[in-house]
Design a protein around this motif. Structure first.
Motif, PDB file in Angstrom:
ATOM      1  N   TYR A  57       0.878  -1.275  -0.011  1.00 29.30           N
ATOM      2  CA  TYR A  57      -0.026   0.157  -0.031  1.00 29.30           C
ATOM      3  C   TYR A  57       0.573   1.242  -0.095  1.00 29.30           C
ATOM      4  O   TYR A  57       0.285   2.365  -0.002  1.00 29.30           O
ATOM      5  N   GLN A  82      -5.119   4.592  -3.810  1.00 30.65           N
ATOM      6  CA  GLN A  82      -4.092   4.298  -2.649  1.00 30.65           C
ATOM      7  C   GLN A  82      -4.948   3.573  -1.526  1.00 30.65           C
ATOM      8  O   GLN A  82      -5.862   4.444  -1.083  1.00 30.65           O
ATOM      9  N   ILE A  83      -4.347   2.674  -0.701  1.00 34.26           N
ATOM     10  CA  ILE A  83      -5.162   2.193   0.432  1.00 34.26           C
ATOM     11  C   ILE A  83      -4.046   2.843   1.398  1.00 34.26           C
ATOM     12  O   ILE A  83      -2.930   2.504   1.484  1.00 34.26           O
ATOM     13  N   GLN A  94      -9.159   0.827   7.037  1.00 37.14           N
ATOM     14  CA  GLN A  94      -8.423   1.454   6.055  1.00 37.14           C
ATOM     15  C   GLN A  94      -9.212   2.427   5.306  1.00 37.14           C
ATOM     16  O   GLN A  94     -10.385   2.484   5.111  1.00 37.14           O
TER      17      GLN A  94
END
Ligand code: ADP
Length: 430
Positions: free
Chosen positions: A164, A180-181, A189
């Protein structure tokens, strides 16, 4: 009073009074009366404590709506403090609600998508941008697993690999998304999405421009280098060949020079560092000058007619001369000998117009919308033969944009074209 003593002093005083009362009764009427008095008062006090405990219990069952009882003795302080606690709590809750409303509003307006998921990627919440980017509907998709909602293999791999730190670029429904995490709160998250379609388009344009410009510069440079190599390899070249080579090299160097000049003009026109400087332009003189340049370029091969009955304008004379001159020189370059070209400056119903009409080679319908793109040419060899850089109409478009105007093109292949540069009435002198 010291807050710690608030409860103890009255209670101790009360106990002291009971004992004192008991002692007085003992002294006046004997021990039985004294003890009976102390016992009765203690029972009374105990009953009042039990009553307040009961009231406190009732209030604790529903602290928000229930009214706090008035107290007696130390209970006054207990209830006052509880009242203050409740008031602070209500104020904090109102502040929290206000913050939440503000946060929601900011999230609504954010161009980036934000989706909150739990530790196993079940969607908890997302903002409208995330709905748009990922094709989600919060109401419908809340509680569903994100990998079931975004079924792109690259996205699934991204989740499986869990790298990530790096964002992932995805093509979703014709758009380029950077996702994007970001893990947070260790059981949640955040998925952040950014629409990079426009940036990608500009980047692709920039790449194309550099590739095209390099290609355009390389061709004449290759010719020049070739002749220089010949001259070095064979110093005894006869005068005639040497002159021919020098002439060709000069021609190619001229081509490079025109190209660089046009590229610099374009970059100046696009740059914010050069805001438009307006001055009064005598349009009759400007159009006459353009016509005379066009006649010089035509060298008697065309008939060039001029009609001026429009007013003077406020604008940048150099820029308009260059834009209108490009249109006139195109007409000469794309009209075979014997053709007829008309330049006119008139007042339209809602605008001011510089028009160039020719009966030249014309342009096929399919090309018209792309003509103002940099380096776009209908016929590459003809453009080069006539010393074109492929940037002329891009310059025209930018000059007109800077003046609040626009370019319209009408053309029929084989019959001729009409290029109309229109300026808004706001360019009229005040
Ligand atoms: P160039 O330097 O190639 O002339 P421009 O940007 O001025 O570049 O024009 C782009 C293309 O538009 C030209 O290559 C040509 O194919 C076409 N074009 C422009 N003006 C005319 C015209 N008057 N008649 C026919 N075609 C034209």
């Amino acid at each position: 009073m010291n807050p710690k003593l608030v409860f103890w002093v009255p209670a101790t005083l009360r106990l002291g009074l009971v004992l004192l009362g008991g002692a007085v009764f003992w002294w006046m009427s004997g021990p039985v009366t004294g003890l009976a008095f102390a016992l009765l008062v203690t029972i009374g006090l105990l009953a009042s404590q039990l009553m307040y405990l009961h009231k406190l219990g009732e209030w604790l069952d529903d602290p928000q709506s229930g009214k706090l009882p008035d107290g007696w003795g130390a209970w006054t302080e207990v209830f006052a403090r509880l009242y203050r606690l409740r008031r602070d709590d209500e104020r904090h809750q109102a502040e929290l609600a206000e913050w939440l409303a503000r946060f929601r509003q900011a999230m609504q307006l954010l161009p980036e998508g934000v989706a909150i998921m739990d530790d196993v990627l079940f969607l908890e919440w997302c903002n409208p941008a995330a709905e748009r980017h990922l094709g989600l509907t919060l109401e419908r998709d809340k509680g569903r697993r994100v990998t079931n909602l975004i079924r792109h293999p690259e996205f699934i791999d991204y989740i499986i690999l869990g790298r990530y730190e790096q964002p992932l670029t995805l093509a979703i429904r014709g758009r380029k998304l950077v996702v994007q995490i970001i893990p947070f709160e260790n059981r949640r998250q955040i998925l952040v999405t950014h629409d990079a379609t426009e940036t990608e388009r500009i980047e692709a344009m920039r790449r194309d421009f550099i590739a095209n410009a390099s290609h355009e510069l390389r061709t004449p440079l290759t010719v020049i280098v070739g002749f220089l190599e010949i001259a070095l390899a064979d110093p005894g070249l006869d005068e005639k060949t040497r002159t021919a080579h020098l002439e060709l090299m000069t021609e190619q160097a001229g081509r490079m020079q025109r190209l660089i000049e046009d590229m610099l003009t374009l970059s100046r026109l696009e740059s914010d560092e050069y805001p438009l400087k307006r001055e009064r332009i005598e349009m009759r003189a400007l159009v006459e000058q353009i016509a005379s340049d066009a006649r010089a370029l035509s060298n008697g091969r065309h008939e060039v007619e001029v009609a001026v009955d429009g007013p003077d304008v406020m604008g940048n004379a150099d820029e308009l001369r260059s834009a209108f001159g490009n249109l006139a020189s195109n007409a000469v370059r794309y009209t075979p000998a014997g053709g007829h070209i008309k330049l006119s400056w008139t007042r339209g119903p809602n605008d001011l117009r510089f028009e160039v009409a020719d009966d030249g080679i014309g342009i096929d319908e399919q090309h018209i919308s792309r003509l103002t793109e940099r380096f776009y040419r209908v016929d590459k060899s003809r453009s080069r033969e006539t010393q074109g850089t492929g940037l002329g109409l891009a310059i025209v478009k930018h000059v007109l944009l800077r003046h609040g105007g626009k370019l319209a093109i009408r053309s029929v292949a084989g019959k001729g074209s009409v290029f109309t540069a229109s300026l808004p009435n706001t360019t009229l002198p005040g």
